[in-house]
Scaffold this motif. Structure first.
Motif, mmCIF file in Angstrom:
data_model
loop_
_atom_site.group_PDB
_atom_site.id
_atom_site.type_symbol
_atom_site.label_atom_id
_atom_site.label_comp_id
_atom_site.label_asym_id
_atom_site.label_seq_id
_atom_site.Cartn_x
_atom_site.Cartn_y
_atom_site.Cartn_z
ATOM 1 N N PHE A 69 93.583 40.861 78.658
ATOM 2 C CA PHE A 69 93.161 41.770 79.729
ATOM 3 C C PHE A 69 93.794 43.151 79.539
ATOM 4 C CE2 PHE A 69 92.033 38.546 83.317
ATOM 5 C CZ PHE A 69 90.810 38.325 82.685
ATOM 6 N N VAL A 70 95.106 43.164 79.240
ATOM 7 C CA VAL A 70 95.822 44.435 79.065
ATOM 8 C C VAL A 70 95.290 45.188 77.852
ATOM 9 C CG1 VAL A 70 98.042 45.491 78.512
ATOM 10 C CG2 VAL A 70 97.922 43.698 80.248
ATOM 11 N N LEU A 71 95.192 44.490 76.705
ATOM 12 C CA LEU A 71 94.727 45.143 75.472
ATOM 13 C C LEU A 71 93.284 45.624 75.614
ATOM 14 C CD1 LEU A 71 96.267 42.802 72.729
ATOM 15 C CD2 LEU A 71 97.106 45.019 73.529
ATOM 16 N N GLY A 72 92.437 44.768 76.195
ATOM 17 C CA GLY A 72 91.041 45.158 76.404
ATOM 18 C C GLY A 72 90.928 46.317 77.374
ATOM 19 N N GLY A 73 91.759 46.277 78.430
ATOM 20 C CA GLY A 73 91.749 47.372 79.392
ATOM 21 C C GLY A 73 92.179 48.687 78.774
ATOM 22 N N LEU A 74 93.242 48.643 77.950
ATOM 23 C CA LEU A 74 93.720 49.858 77.281
ATOM 24 C C LEU A 74 92.660 50.420 76.333
ATOM 25 C CD1 LEU A 74 97.418 48.875 76.456
ATOM 26 C CD2 LEU A 74 96.635 50.502 78.181
ATOM 27 N N LEU A 75 92.032 49.519 75.550
ATOM 28 C CA LEU A 75 90.988 49.967 74.621
ATOM 29 C C LEU A 75 89.822 50.581 75.381
ATOM 30 C CD1 LEU A 75 89.816 50.160 71.770
ATOM 31 C CD2 LEU A 75 88.935 47.821 72.055
ATOM 32 N N GLY A 76 89.440 49.928 76.468
ATOM 33 C CA GLY A 76 88.339 50.457 77.269
ATOM 34 C C GLY A 76 88.662 51.807 77.882
ATOM 35 N N LEU A 77 89.930 52.000 78.310
ATOM 36 C CA LEU A 77 90.337 53.282 78.875
ATOM 37 C C LEU A 77 90.264 54.390 77.830
ATOM 38 C CD1 LEU A 77 93.395 52.341 81.120
ATOM 39 C CD2 LEU A 77 91.155 53.127 81.877
ATOM 40 N N VAL A 78 90.697 54.076 76.597
ATOM 41 C CA VAL A 78 90.642 55.081 75.527
ATOM 42 C C VAL A 78 89.195 55.474 75.240
ATOM 43 C CG1 VAL A 78 91.099 55.508 73.082
ATOM 44 C CG2 VAL A 78 92.814 54.363 74.480
ATOM 45 N N LEU A 79 88.323 54.467 75.078
ATOM 46 C CA LEU A 79 86.920 54.751 74.771
ATOM 47 C C LEU A 79 86.228 55.428 75.951
ATOM 48 C CD1 LEU A 79 85.888 51.449 72.930
ATOM 49 C CD2 LEU A 79 86.339 53.692 71.925
ATOM 50 N N GLY A 80 86.473 54.911 77.150
ATOM 51 C CA GLY A 80 85.853 55.510 78.332
ATOM 52 C C GLY A 80 86.317 56.942 78.539
ATOM 53 N N GLY A 81 87.625 57.182 78.380
ATOM 54 C CA GLY A 81 88.161 58.533 78.516
ATOM 55 C C GLY A 81 87.606 59.480 77.471
ATOM 56 N N GLU A 82 87.446 58.969 76.244
ATOM 57 C CA GLU A 82 86.922 59.801 75.157
ATOM 58 C C GLU A 82 85.507 60.282 75.473
ATOM 59 O OE1 GLU A 82 86.139 61.573 71.369
ATOM 60 O OE2 GLU A 82 87.989 61.115 72.446
#
Length: 305
Positions: free
Chosen positions: A5-18
């Motif tokens: 959940f944490v790793l997926g959330g972090l990856l999603g935040l990076v992609l979403g923010g980008e």
């Protein structure tokens, strides 16, 4: 599962923010905003979207320490880690006239945050004051810079308006979903390994939600667009306190963990003053950037030991 959940959330935040920032910058360029205004508002506030979504959801899910720790920790990371690394890549020039305004607002916001933290709670009144201050700052910034705006060189992510809008909305949706996964996993991990929610908010969540700022500032530094790199950090820090914490407190008043009041808020204030001190030299040098980054490593070590 919580780690995923944490790793997926972090990856999603990076992609979403980008993609959120790509869309926002492309739209901003089409209306002729200057690089500094884009950095301070569109990029700076856009890259703070993960902090906003994460802090609001943390407060609603009953994890106020993560909500406040995310804001304070992100501001510390923005200056010491992100601006530090950007300056190591290329010295970051500081415009005295513009920074006198924006640095003053950043310092005032930091002092407002300090005052509310020392009172023990960020209540709805403090949230309202913060949002009024943010609105006043935005109006003044656009009025003072709009007339003298210089066109920004087209970026590789220049896109038709419809595609920029898709990036913007799609990035925002991904950011919202990813923040929920991150908070769920982070709270469970904190309980499992015995770390406080405040420490999780100040480290994993804060650095994770600051990934868009890191990517944007490093890219801007490599392109030689120091206005965008610096404006991104300053604008993000202003928005984190006045916008993120203000909106979060209006929705759900945020209590203050003892650790944040005794250590972390002071580290944020010292980092802010250190950046303002660099302004007197006209830039953040590579040496100063390295010191910032090392200071962040030392701070993180203190939290996690």
């Amino acid at each position: 599962m919580n780690i995923l959940f944490v790793l997926g959330g972090l990856l999603g935040l990076v992609l979403g923010g980008e993609y959120l920032v790509r869309g926002a910058v492309a739209l901003a360029q089409r209306v002729g905003l200057s690089p500094l205004v884009i950095g301070l508002t569109v990029v700076g506030f856009g890259t703070s979207a993960p902090e906003l979504v994460t802090s609001v959801q943390a407060a609603l899910l009953g994890a106020p320490d993560i909500a406040l720790g995310n804001v304070v920790g992100s501001n510390i990371a923005n200056i010491l880690l992100i601006l530090g690394l950007a300056a190591v890549i290329a010295p970051v020039a500081i415009s005295g006239r513009s920074f006198a305004r924006d640095g003053t607002v950043m310092l005032a916001a930091s002092l407002l945050c300090l005052g509310t933290v020392l009172l023990g709670q960020v209540d709805r009144l403090a949230g309202g004051v913060a949002l009024v201050g943010l609105a006043a700052y935005l109006i003044y910034t656009f009025r003072s810079d709009r007339s003298g705006a210089e066109p920004m060189e087209p970026l590789p992510d220049q896109a038709p308006s419809w595609l920029a809008l898709v990036w913007l909305l799609g990035g925002l949706l991904l950011t919202i979903l990813s923040a929920r996964f991150l908070i769920t996993g982070a709270v469970a991990l904190a309980q499992a390994v015995g770390l406080s929610e405040a420490v999780i908010g100040l480290t994993i969540v804060a650095v994770g939600t600051s990934m868009p700022e890191l990517v944007t500032s490093v890219i801007a530094a490599r392109r030689g667009q120091s206005d965008v790199a610096l404006g991104n950090v300053v604008g993000s820090n202003i928005f984190n306190i006045l916008g993120v914490l203000g909106i979060t407190a209006l929705i759900q008043p945020v209590g203050v963990a003892a650790q944040i009041a005794t250590l972390d808020i002071w580290v944020m204030l010292v980092a802010t003053v250190a950046l303002i001190a660099c302004a007197f030299g006209g830039r953040v040098t590579r040496g100063q950037g390295a010191l910032f980054a090392l200071a962040y490593v030392a701070y993180a070590a203190v939290l996690l030991v």
